[in-house]
Write a protein that holds these residues in place. Structure first.
Motif, PDB file in Angstrom:
ATOM      1  N   GLY A 141       0.795  -1.222   0.000  1.00 29.18           N
ATOM      2  CA  GLY A 141       0.000   0.000   0.000  1.00 29.18           C
ATOM      3  C   GLY A 141       0.828   1.271   0.000  1.00 29.18           C
ATOM      4  O   GLY A 141       0.272   2.383   0.027  1.00 29.18           O
ATOM      5  N   LEU A 142       2.143   1.156  -0.020  1.00 29.37           N
ATOM      6  CA  LEU A 142       3.008   2.338   0.004  1.00 29.37           C
ATOM      7  C   LEU A 142       2.893   3.113  -1.310  1.00 29.37           C
ATOM      8  O   LEU A 142       2.649   2.527  -2.371  1.00 29.37           O
ATOM      9  N   PRO A 143       3.096   4.433  -1.255  1.00 28.85           N
ATOM     10  CA  PRO A 143       2.963   5.251  -2.478  1.00 28.85           C
ATOM     11  C   PRO A 143       4.025   4.897  -3.505  1.00 28.85           C
ATOM     12  O   PRO A 143       5.138   4.493  -3.162  1.00 28.85           O
ATOM     13  N   SER A 144       3.658   5.058  -4.785  1.00 27.69           N
ATOM     14  CA  SER A 144       4.593   4.710  -5.854  1.00 27.69           C
ATOM     15  C   SER A 144       4.390   5.638  -7.034  1.00 27.69           C
ATOM     16  O   SER A 144       3.259   5.892  -7.451  1.00 27.69           O
ATOM     17  N   THR A 145       5.496   6.185  -7.532  1.00 34.45           N
ATOM     18  CA  THR A 145       5.453   6.977  -8.767  1.00 34.45           C
ATOM     19  C   THR A 145       6.259   6.317  -9.869  1.00 34.45           C
ATOM     20  O   THR A 145       6.330   6.826 -10.982  1.00 34.45           O
ATOM     21  N   ASP A 146       6.917   5.214  -9.523  1.00 34.99           N
ATOM     22  CA  ASP A 146       7.678   4.415 -10.490  1.00 34.99           C
ATOM     23  C   ASP A 146       8.750   5.237 -11.210  1.00 34.99           C
ATOM     24  O   ASP A 146       8.977   5.091 -12.399  1.00 34.99           O
ATOM     25  N   ARG A 147       9.418   6.116 -10.445  1.00 33.35           N
ATOM     26  CA  ARG A 147      10.474   6.923 -11.074  1.00 33.35           C
ATOM     27  C   ARG A 147      11.772   6.126 -11.119  1.00 33.35           C
ATOM     28  O   ARG A 147      11.976   5.184 -10.353  1.00 33.35           O
ATOM     29  N   ASP A 148      12.645   6.497 -11.992  1.00 34.80           N
ATOM     30  CA  ASP A 148      13.953   5.853 -12.128  1.00 34.80           C
ATOM     31  C   ASP A 148      14.945   6.678 -11.315  1.00 34.80           C
ATOM     32  O   ASP A 148      15.249   7.824 -11.678  1.00 34.80           O
ATOM     33  N   ASP A 149      15.431   6.118 -10.217  1.00 27.40           N
ATOM     34  CA  ASP A 149      16.215   6.910  -9.276  1.00 27.40           C
ATOM     35  C   ASP A 149      17.561   6.263  -8.988  1.00 27.40           C
ATOM     36  O   ASP A 149      17.683   5.035  -8.982  1.00 27.40           O
ATOM     37  N   THR A 150      18.537   7.085  -8.719  1.00 27.30           N
ATOM     38  CA  THR A 150      19.807   6.595  -8.192  1.00 27.30           C
ATOM     39  C   THR A 150      20.437   7.743  -7.418  1.00 27.30           C
ATOM     40  O   THR A 150      19.841   8.800  -7.237  1.00 27.30           O
ATOM     41  N   PHE A 151      21.667   7.534  -6.934  1.00 34.61           N
ATOM     42  CA  PHE A 151      22.349   8.584  -6.177  1.00 34.61           C
ATOM     43  C   PHE A 151      23.327   9.326  -7.086  1.00 34.61           C
ATOM     44  O   PHE A 151      23.599   8.911  -8.211  1.00 34.61           O
ATOM     45  N   ARG A 152      23.834  10.427  -6.561  1.00 34.07           N
ATOM     46  CA  ARG A 152      24.929  11.146  -7.228  1.00 34.07           C
ATOM     47  C   ARG A 152      26.160  10.985  -6.351  1.00 34.07           C
ATOM     48  O   ARG A 152      26.302  11.675  -5.346  1.00 34.07           O
ATOM     49  N   HIS A 153      27.014  10.066  -6.717  1.00 30.21           N
ATOM     50  CA  HIS A 153      28.180   9.795  -5.867  1.00 30.21           C
ATOM     51  C   HIS A 153      29.141  10.975  -5.906  1.00 30.21           C
ATOM     52  O   HIS A 153      29.493  11.469  -6.981  1.00 30.21           O
ATOM     53  N   PRO A 154      29.601  11.452  -4.735  1.00 29.56           N
ATOM     54  CA  PRO A 154      30.500  12.617  -4.734  1.00 29.56           C
ATOM     55  C   PRO A 154      31.917  12.309  -5.195  1.00 29.56           C
ATOM     56  O   PRO A 154      32.710  13.220  -5.433  1.00 29.56           O
ATOM     57  N   SER A 155      32.266  11.024  -5.285  1.00 26.37           N
ATOM     58  CA  SER A 155      33.601  10.607  -5.762  1.00 26.37           C
ATOM     59  C   SER A 155      34.726  11.271  -4.967  1.00 26.37           C
ATOM     60  O   SER A 155      35.654  11.864  -5.546  1.00 26.37           O
ATOM     61  N   ILE A 156      34.638  11.179  -3.657  1.00 25.04           N
ATOM     62  CA  ILE A 156      35.661  11.756  -2.788  1.00 25.04           C
ATOM     63  C   ILE A 156      36.515  10.629  -2.238  1.00 25.04           C
ATOM     64  O   ILE A 156      36.042   9.805  -1.462  1.00 25.04           O
TER      65      ILE A 156
END
Length: 936
Positions: A730-745
């Motif tokens: 029952g959790l909300p869903s928008t079905d977006r394509d998501d990932t992180f932005r790695h800072p590469s530090i």
């Protein structure tokens, strides 16, 4: 309900009869000991406790307890009780020199992590976990205990080598805390012997004592009547008892034993005040100690009375926590609790961490007022009802897990019985006793405890603060005035309770649209109609435990210009509570339930973690659903939290400790001075915006389609499917394509050396780092893990045992898969400033040997044994599987990787470690950061 019984037995005759507990007055009945424990006493006086326990399987926990600690030392022996503990690892009759550590490492027992000991004021305890699945290992483990009891060689050359190690342990304990403790300890301990017999002792004695002096301590106090042998594990009790009798009966008691004096801390009725400051102490701390004669649990009435103490502590703890959840909290942290103190005393202790020196009187007043409030008005019936629910829930869980309790937990019970006269009834008997008597605990008797605990007699107040703020601290006269006057105008506690459904509207359930069995893993993967994936692993490792973890990619990396708000986001959301409940109300609503869940937002991920049991699983899933759909904003509480956080950071900035300066400098070097890795400062808190935190949180939790939930523990898949469909589906869903932005530090390339001069004490810290690009794979991961362990073994041998230059040395490795492969090796240790160059050189020589020749085959054997033993145990725990499934899913690694371990371990050879050392100990990318004391 079953009746509880006392078993009365005539030892040696095997005759027992039982009497219903209800038939006698509790105050006349001794506490019955768990009949599943084989307890005995040899003719020479040695006590033993033996219990069969199969958690973990094929393992045993062994202990040797000695009722001898630093309080028994003569003036010329100060520190030698602790030194004696060290010497028992440096040569005994059957394990000369370092053969004991060498032997145990070969069978997978790690020095420090597994094999260890401690010395206190009144006791010394040796700890030895041992495998029981190979012939003779358990016997050999008991042999080790016998050697410790009377077979220490005390070789003068080994003593001289160990002096440096113990002196380094002493050195590492120096600093602001130690200097301040030395000032106030005599005050709060009433100049008793405890104040002048700290276990670490005196450096002057450690440097120069004669071998006969420590041998004298060993002869006097390591003797049968002061010793206990404890064995708990997966073994045959009769065989273990026979082995203990055979090995320990031959230890002869001394002809003229020294009297074992029980030293006391005298109570003179007075109020002591100690105000201590130090230039390197950054905080403002108050301790208010009410000392009481020690209470022993000798009868069942004492056990029953202990319920009241536990309930009192629980309710007082709740009240103190509520104070920190106000818009203008009186302190950063506060707590009050009754418990053991030292020697012959208990204490009721109230502690507060003030915002700054000028707020010390406010913090002390708040402590005094809360104590006065409960003393004048008592607790309320709803508070007691909730505390009883929580207490009973904890005991019920203890009972349900009685056959899954780790051997180490049982061992602690028997240690407490031998050393501190604390009974062990066993889970079943105690649970029955709680069921029978908990309801009878009244508000009147608990409220009477406040008058007993909180008096104007035998008090001590300790104020600790920075030297710079000395003039702003309260004076002794001001403290005494507060003690006399505070609390006069307090009003009764108001219980803020809400009685509403956690979820105002029922979730619109989803459906399971896909199901895949991962037979080898014993795991089922479900796909829900909203895109949520669920990994289910039912286990029988615990009877009453279910662990939950959910992870999605993104985090506050998607809001790069709002780092400060991102860091605080999940903390601020949790502080607001959820749905109709603020944080305080939510804790009260959940009383008596094992329903713990909370969200988090990290740099690269967001998610929820929780733990529960079958009974409260639905409530926990409701809580998770509410955190997704009904996060609550509480601006007043957040105002207090941010004010406290800012005050804490201001304190840290005003008084920069050597440890803080060093860690910040090291972090700056390792992150190439990237602003995204700068430590938080007071002005960072000013950038935190609650509305933006709520917006970030809602953004990250508005779409559950990329969340993977891992659920491990005591459940049946078919039973929980409807709950999963209802709450997770029952959790909300928008079905977006998501990932992180790695800072590469990552650590910078090249060779960097930096020395920081900070600190009053003559002590240094050293960190050596090698880093570089890395091909992330199971095959490379096992080689880098092996390299870490073999170097750790070698550096303990060389820097500690041979050079006597360190107390401990740590070698760590880390690998990253994203955004590209990267590794980092770190070596760290503390030492004398004059030894830095010598020890760094020796470290580099040991690394060079591995690069040139590969690892010693014996060290590889130890790594393999330790890894296998560690994994055998871990595979039988819910926590391992929760983290393993979650981590491997996040990284995209093969979930079957765990089954490759034996094959991967076989790939670790002398040649492979040589190749790995040449590859990863990169001289071109090398960082050395050293802390040295301030130049005078």
């Amino acid at each position: 309900m079953k009746k509880a019984f006392i078993a009365i037995c005539f030892a040696g005759l095997g005759i027992c009869f039982a009497t219903p507990l209800s038939a006698q007055n509790l105050s006349t009945q001794k506490v019955p000991l768990d009949p599943d424990v084989k307890m005995g006493r040899l003719k020479n006086g040695i006590t033993y406790y033996i219990k069969k326990n199969a958690e973990p399987k094929n393992r045993a926990e062994l202990r040797l307890a000695v009722k001898a600690g630093s309080v028994l030392e003569n003036d010329n022996q100060q520190g030698l009780a602790h030194f004696m503990e060290h010497m028992n690892f440096n040569g005994t009759t059957n394990f000369p020199k370092n053969e004991l550590v060498n032997f145990l490492q070969k069978i997978g027992v790690r020095f420090g992590a597994d094999l260890n000991a401690y010395t206190g004021f009144d006791e010394t305890v040796y700890m030895l976990p041992i495998p029981t699945d190979s012939a003779g290992l358990l016997d050999k483990g008991i042999q080790v205990l016998e050697d410790w009891a009377h077979g220490a060689l005390l070789d003068p050359s080994e003593i001289d080598k160990e002096r440096g190690v113990v002196l380094e342990e002493s050195r590492m304990g120096r600093g602001a805390q130690q200097r301040m403790r030395d000032k106030f300890l005599k005050v709060i301990l009433n100049n008793s012997r405890y104040a002048e017999r700290l276990p670490i002792g005196k450096d002057s004695i450690l440097k120069s004592f004669k071998p006969e002096t420590i041998a004298s301590f060993y002869r006097d106090w390591y003797r049968p009547d002061l010793m206990a042998v404890i064995a708990v594990g997966d073994f045959d009790v009769a065989k273990v008892e026979a082995t203990i009798i055979q090995k320990f009966s031959s230890i002869a008691p001394p002809a003229n034993p020294k009297k074992r004096i029980r030293y006391d801390i005298p109570l003179d009725g007075s109020t002591k005040v100690a105000i201590v400051t130090d230039p390197e102490y950054p905080q403002n701390l108050i301790q208010l100690i009410y000392k009481q004669p020690n209470s022993k649990e000798k009868t069942l009435q004492d056990v029953r009375n202990n319920f009241s103490q536990e309930l009192y502590n629980s309710m007082m703890g709740q009240r103190m926590q509520e104070l920190t959840q106000k818009a203008n909290p009186p302190f950063l942290y506060g707590g009050s609790e009754y418990g053991d103190f030292l020697g012959n005393l208990d204490s009721y202790t109230s502690v507060a961490l003030a915002k700054d020196a000028g707020s010390m009187k406010t913090a002390l007043t708040a402590l005094l007022e809360e104590n006065a409030r409960v003393q004048k008005f008592g607790f309320t019936q709803p508070e007691l009802d909730r505390a009883k629910k929580d207490f009973f829930n904890a005991i019920e869980q203890y009972y349900k897990e009685r056959d899954k309790t780790k051997s180490g937990n049982h061992v602690q019970e028997y240690l407490n019985h031998f050393l501190h006269d604390k009974p062990y009834m066993g889970a079943a008997a105690y649970f029955e006793f709680v069921k029978k008597h908990l309801d009878g605990v009244t508000l009147v008797e608990i409220n009477a405890l406040a008058k007993k605990y909180i008096t104007d007699k035998n008090r001590a107040v300790v104020v600790m603060g920075p030297e710079k703020s000395k003039d702003a601290l309260p004076t002794e006269a001001e403290i005494r005035k507060l003690l006399a006057e505070a609390g006069k105008d307090v009003t009764a506690y108001v219980d803020d309770v809400v009685d509403s459904p956690l979820l105002p509207t029922e979730p619109k359930a989803g459906k399971i649209t896909g199901e895949k069995k991962l037979e080898k893993l014993g795991t089922t993967e479900l796909t829900l109609s909203n895109g949520v994936k669920v990994l289910l692993k039912p286990t029988d490792f615990k009877n009453d435990e279910i662990l939950i973890k959910a992870t999605a990619k993104g985090g506050y990396s998607l809001f790069p210009d709002e780092r400060e708000t991102g860091i605080f986001t999940s903390y601020l959301i949790q502080s607001g509570g959820v749905g109709p409940y603020n944080q305080t109300q939510l804790q009260k609503f959940l009383a008596g339930k094992t329903a713990n869940a909370g969200p988090y937002v990290s740099e690269l991920t967001e998610g929820i973690g929780g733990n529960t049991n079958p009974k409260d699983l639905e409530t926990t899933l409701q809580l998770i659903y509410a955190y997704f759909t009904e996060p609550r904003k509480d601006a007043d509480v957040v105002t207090g939290i941010l004010a406290n956080q800012k005050a804490y950071l201001e304190n840290m900035q005003k008084t920069l400790t050597p440890e803080k300066v060093y860690s910040d400098s090291l972090n700056a070097v390792l992150t190439s001075y990237n602003p995204k890795r700068k430590p938080l400062k007071p002005e960072s808190v000013d950038k935190v915006n609650l509305d933006r935190a709520v917006a970030i949180y809602k953004d990250r939790f508005s779409d559950a389609s990329d969340f993977v939930f891992t659920i491990v523990g005591a459940f049946k898949i078919e039973d929980i499917k409807p709950l999963i469909e209802k709450y997770l589906g029952g959790l909300p869903s928008t079905d977006r394509d998501d990932t992180f932005r790695h800072p590469s530090i990552f650590p910078p390339k090249g060779r960097i050396e930096k020395t920081i001069y900070k600190g009053l004490e003559p002590k240094s810290r050293v960190t050596l780092v090698s880093s570089g690009e890395y091909e992330y794979s199971p095959e490379n991961n096992i080689q880098i893990e092996a390299l870490q362990e073999v170097l750790q073994i070698k550096l303990i041998e060389s820097l500690r045992e041979e050079e006597s230059g360190v107390y401990g040395v740590g070698v760590s490795e880390s690998t990253d898969k994203f955004p590209t492969g990267h590794y980092r090796f770190s070596v760290g240790f503390g030492c004398a400033p004059e030894n830095v160059d010598k020890l760094v050189k020796r470290t580099q020589e040991e690394i060079a040997k591995i690069k040139q020749n590969g690892a010693d085959p014996k060290d590889i054997e130890k790594f393999v044994a330790e890894t296998q033993r560690k994994t055998e145990t871990a595979l039988k725990t819910n926590n391992f599987w929760l983290d393993y499934l979650d981590d491997n899913t996040f990284l995209g690694d093969d979930l079957d990787e765990v089954f490759l371990q034996d094959k991967l371990l076989k790939s670790v050879t002398v040649e492979s470690t040589k190749a790995a050392a040449q590859k990863y100990f990169n001289d071109d990318n090398f960082i050395k950061v050293v802390l040295m004391p301030e130049k005078k």
